[in-house]
Scaffold this active site. Structure first.
Site, PDB file in Angstrom:
ATOM      1  N   ASP A   9       0.856  -1.188   0.000  1.00 40.32           N
ATOM      2  CA  ASP A   9       0.000   0.000   0.000  1.00 40.32           C
ATOM      3  C   ASP A   9       0.891   1.236   0.000  1.00 40.32           C
ATOM      4  O   ASP A   9       1.713   1.424   0.896  1.00 40.32           O
ATOM      5  CB  ASP A   9      -0.904  -0.025   1.248  1.00 40.32           C
ATOM      6  CG  ASP A   9      -1.978   1.063   1.207  1.00 40.32           C
ATOM      7  OD1 ASP A   9      -1.938   1.895   0.279  1.00 40.32           O
ATOM      8  OD2 ASP A   9      -2.828   1.071   2.111  1.00 40.32           O
ATOM      9  N   ASP A 103      -3.247   2.250  -5.871  1.00 42.82           N
ATOM     10  CA  ASP A 103      -2.018   2.223  -5.070  1.00 42.82           C
ATOM     11  C   ASP A 103      -1.967   1.040  -4.092  1.00 42.82           C
ATOM     12  O   ASP A 103      -1.264   1.100  -3.095  1.00 42.82           O
ATOM     13  CB  ASP A 103      -1.826   3.557  -4.339  1.00 42.82           C
ATOM     14  CG  ASP A 103      -2.727   3.679  -3.124  1.00 42.82           C
ATOM     15  OD1 ASP A 103      -3.865   3.193  -3.186  1.00 42.82           O
ATOM     16  OD2 ASP A 103      -2.270   4.247  -2.118  1.00 42.82           O
ATOM     17  N   GLU A 104      -2.721  -0.004  -4.379  1.00 50.25           N
ATOM     18  CA  GLU A 104      -2.696  -1.178  -3.503  1.00 50.25           C
ATOM     19  C   GLU A 104      -2.609  -2.454  -4.333  1.00 50.25           C
ATOM     20  O   GLU A 104      -3.317  -2.592  -5.327  1.00 50.25           O
ATOM     21  CB  GLU A 104      -3.977  -1.245  -2.665  1.00 50.25           C
ATOM     22  CG  GLU A 104      -4.080  -0.206  -1.589  1.00 50.25           C
ATOM     23  CD  GLU A 104      -5.399  -0.360  -0.846  1.00 50.25           C
ATOM     24  OE1 GLU A 104      -5.613  -1.399  -0.214  1.00 50.25           O
ATOM     25  OE2 GLU A 104      -6.212   0.568  -0.936  1.00 50.25           O
TER      26      GLU A 104
HETATM   27 MG   LIG Z   1      -2.385   4.048   0.047  1.00 48.70          MG
END
Ligand SMILES: [Mg+2]
Length: 404
Positions: A9, A103-104
């Site tokens: 993350d 973003d993960e």
């Molecule tokens: Mg994040």
């Protein structure tokens, strides 16, 4: 065999990209916002978070907490590009990668771990690589399923690694808040709190039967979650069940009740969705529209299509017929079109001449728009429409939008 799953993350992703690219912003409280006036905060930097600034706050709320905050308009292309660069780095460690959001990422490293030594070594190498090559910080959670790996990456934030396994899970869960479990949303959390359940430790004490009585089938899910049970596999990019739906939505500069205007937006959204379906070689069996009122009340209505399609006009006609059946109670703030029940297109040619003409029309429009960066060609009724920039959705994925 016990699986080994990583959850990567990125830390304050959009804000960090902006700070990296503009040294004047480094170390300062900033917040990435959408381009329209009524936007909310999409990503505050850690410096801004220290003042209590959070995602989804209005600019005004953020300025009250942190008068020196700098607002930066989101540049979606830049974040999508950074996401693809991160993906390139991750692919060196395993092909089993699920892009969970922009973003993960979930990585199943069970089969490749022996090549690198240990899960911790891989987590360290990933963080180092992302930092050195892209100038961005990532936090990594390590565990034996997706639920726990995601929980662990939250524990690792910011800029760290956290390993959650059978040795420490009881201690960690005992005092952790129920809402720290991915899948327990605001409403469920409130209901649990009303029952006197604040921590995962307390949730573990509840019998599955009792939870089932209150929450129905989700009660059993809650019981499993509290005990760290999650059977969902990592769904690698490109696998058949990867894309569940394809959708686009837009927030208007001004709330509106004008049917004509809403229809135009529906056509534009249908065009975007249709083009994505065709690019992915998919056809859809169901169209859903999402409406958000001025008051933020949000709801969706869906309708099955008589035949599966990737045709913009058919998607649009269905979306419009749904809209015309809705008795609008307030001005509309956001409108979305989503196609679901997707499957691979087996034969593009239809028995009906009219369908073939549409197919060729769509194909030609897609070709031109891809070549000249869309939209070079669009339906006449969309001409003259004010162009609105869209902020990339957090559930963005290289092939669509996450819908699970
Ligand atoms: Mg994040």
């Amino acid at each position: 065999m016990k699986k080994v799953i990583l959850h990567i993350d990125m830390d304050a992703f959009f804000a960090s990209v902006e700070q990296r690219d503009n040294p004047a912003l480094a170390g300062r409280p900033i917040a990435v916002i959408g381009s329209n006036q009524r936007t909310v905060i999409v990503s505050p930097s850690y410096e801004a978070r220290r003042f209590g600034v959070k995602t989804s706050m209005t600019r005004h709320q953020a300025m009250l907490l942190c008068p020196e905050i700098v607002f930066v308009t989101a540049q979606s292309d830049k974040y999508a590009y950074a996401c693809s660069q991160i993906l390139d780095i991750l692919q060196a460690f395993t092909p089993d990668i699920e892009v969970y959001s922009i973003d993960e990422f979930f990585l199943d490293i069970t089969a490749t771990m022996h090549l690198f030594g240990s899960a911790k070594k891989i987590a360290e190498a990933i963080r180092l690589n992302i930092h050195d090559k892209l100038g961005l910080n990532a936090s990594v959670g390590v565990s034996y399923n997706k639920l726990l790996a995601k929980f662990a990456s939250d524990m690792a934030k910011p800029n760290g690694i956290f390993i959650l396994d059978r040795d420490n899970i009881d201690d960690v869960f005992e005092h952790a808040k129920v809402e720290q479990l991915c899948g327990i949303g605001k409403k469920t959390c409130q209901r649990l709190n009303l029952m006197g359940i604040q921590t995962i430790g307390q949730l573990r004490q509840c019998s599955p039967g009792m939870l089932e009585k209150v929450f129905g089938v989700n009660g059993l899910l809650l019981h499993n979650m509290a005990n760290g049970v999650d059977l969902m596999p990592v769904i690698p990019i490109g696998s058949s069940d990867h894309v569940k739906s394809i959708g686009h939505s837009m927030t208007f500069q001004q709330d509106t009740l004008q049917a004509k205007l809403l229809s135009r937006y529906l056509l534009e959204l249908s065009g975007m969705v249709g083009a994505r379906l065709r690019r992915s070689g998919l056809v859809s069996g169901c169209v859903r529209i999402t409406l958000r009122y001025k008051s933020f009340k949000t709801f969706t209505v869906q309708r099955a299509l008589p035949d599966r399609t990737d045709d913009t006009k058919k998607i649009y006609h269905t979306a419009r017929s749904i809209l015309s059946d809705i008795d609008l109670k307030e001005p509309v703030r956001l409108l979305g079109v989503t196609c679901s029940r997707l499957c691979q297109q087996s034969q593009p040619e239809s028995l009906f001449e009219q369908d073939n003409r549409r197919y060729k029309l769509n194909q030609t429009m897609d070709m031109i728009n891809e070549r000249f960066e869309c939209p070079a060609v669009c339906f006449a009724s969309l001409l003259g429409q004010q162009e609105h920039k869209k902020v990339i959705s957090p559930s963005w994925q290289p092939h669509g939008k996450r819908n699970y």
